[in-house]
Design a protein around this motif. Sequence first.
Motif, mmCIF file in Angstrom:
data_model
loop_
_atom_site.group_PDB
_atom_site.id
_atom_site.type_symbol
_atom_site.label_atom_id
_atom_site.label_comp_id
_atom_site.label_asym_id
_atom_site.label_seq_id
_atom_site.Cartn_x
_atom_site.Cartn_y
_atom_site.Cartn_z
ATOM 1 N N TYR A 74 -34.688 80.246 -5.252
ATOM 2 C CA TYR A 74 -34.036 80.065 -6.682
ATOM 3 C C TYR A 74 -34.314 78.868 -6.825
ATOM 4 N N TRP A 75 -34.438 78.824 -8.220
ATOM 5 C CA TRP A 75 -35.178 77.871 -8.745
ATOM 6 C C TRP A 75 -33.929 76.524 -8.801
ATOM 7 N N GLN A 76 -32.445 76.941 -8.512
ATOM 8 C CA GLN A 76 -31.699 76.284 -8.799
ATOM 9 C C GLN A 76 -31.139 75.078 -7.376
ATOM 10 N N VAL A 90 -43.043 69.789 -5.096
ATOM 11 C CA VAL A 90 -42.807 70.545 -6.599
ATOM 12 C C VAL A 90 -42.476 69.018 -7.326
ATOM 13 N N ILE A 112 -39.689 70.492 -12.714
ATOM 14 C CA ILE A 112 -38.613 71.762 -12.826
ATOM 15 C C ILE A 112 -37.757 71.856 -14.352
ATOM 16 N N ARG A 152 -33.387 81.393 -15.272
ATOM 17 C CA ARG A 152 -34.824 80.927 -15.275
ATOM 18 C C ARG A 152 -35.480 79.647 -14.907
ATOM 19 N N ALA A 153 -36.622 79.488 -14.759
ATOM 20 C CA ALA A 153 -37.053 77.731 -14.617
ATOM 21 C C ALA A 153 -38.233 78.190 -14.653
ATOM 22 N N VAL A 155 -41.172 76.039 -13.436
ATOM 23 C CA VAL A 155 -41.589 74.988 -11.275
ATOM 24 C C VAL A 155 -42.740 74.699 -11.701
ATOM 25 N N LEU A 173 -40.349 81.134 -11.889
ATOM 26 C CA LEU A 173 -38.535 81.345 -11.018
ATOM 27 C C LEU A 173 -37.494 81.737 -11.572
#
Length: 163
Positions: free
Chosen positions: A23-25, A122, A125, A133-134, A136, A159
């Motif tokens: 997950y983006w976090q 990465v 972000i 959502r994000a 990325v 993502l």
Amino acid sequence: MTQTALPDPATLNAIPRMGQGVYWQDISVGQQWRTFRRTITEADLVGFINVTGMVEAIFIDAAFESGAINGRPVPGALTYTMIEGFILQSMIQGTGLAMLELHQKILGPVLVGDSVQALVEVTAIRPTSKSNRAVVTSQITVYNQRQEVVMEYTATRLLAGRP
């Protein structure tokens, strides 16, 4: 043989899913992964040509004499999709929502018999204002078994966030 009953749906959904993407976090700018390495075979080349219709002489004629590359070159699109397959199976399975943008440079030939893998970093972000959502962005560097960089691309994806 006795059969074990599945847990109730809420309990079952709380069990981590094998192969679940990130997950983006759970990622940060500068974070890196390296993919598995895979040797590209003649069967890979033939299957890719059959699916895509890329029947260019340098790909379909092993004895083609007018090509600029010695050996059995494979389309850059084949190399790219193999790497994307690794990324899908690990980083974005179940969490990747969309490919938004792609910038690609092919820097060297990949031949049948070469083994390719990639370094994924990465680079940005940006959380969206909608639906957890994000966006990325990642820099992907693809190299062969001799550590020669054969492709670089930047992928911007949407993502999902943690439920």
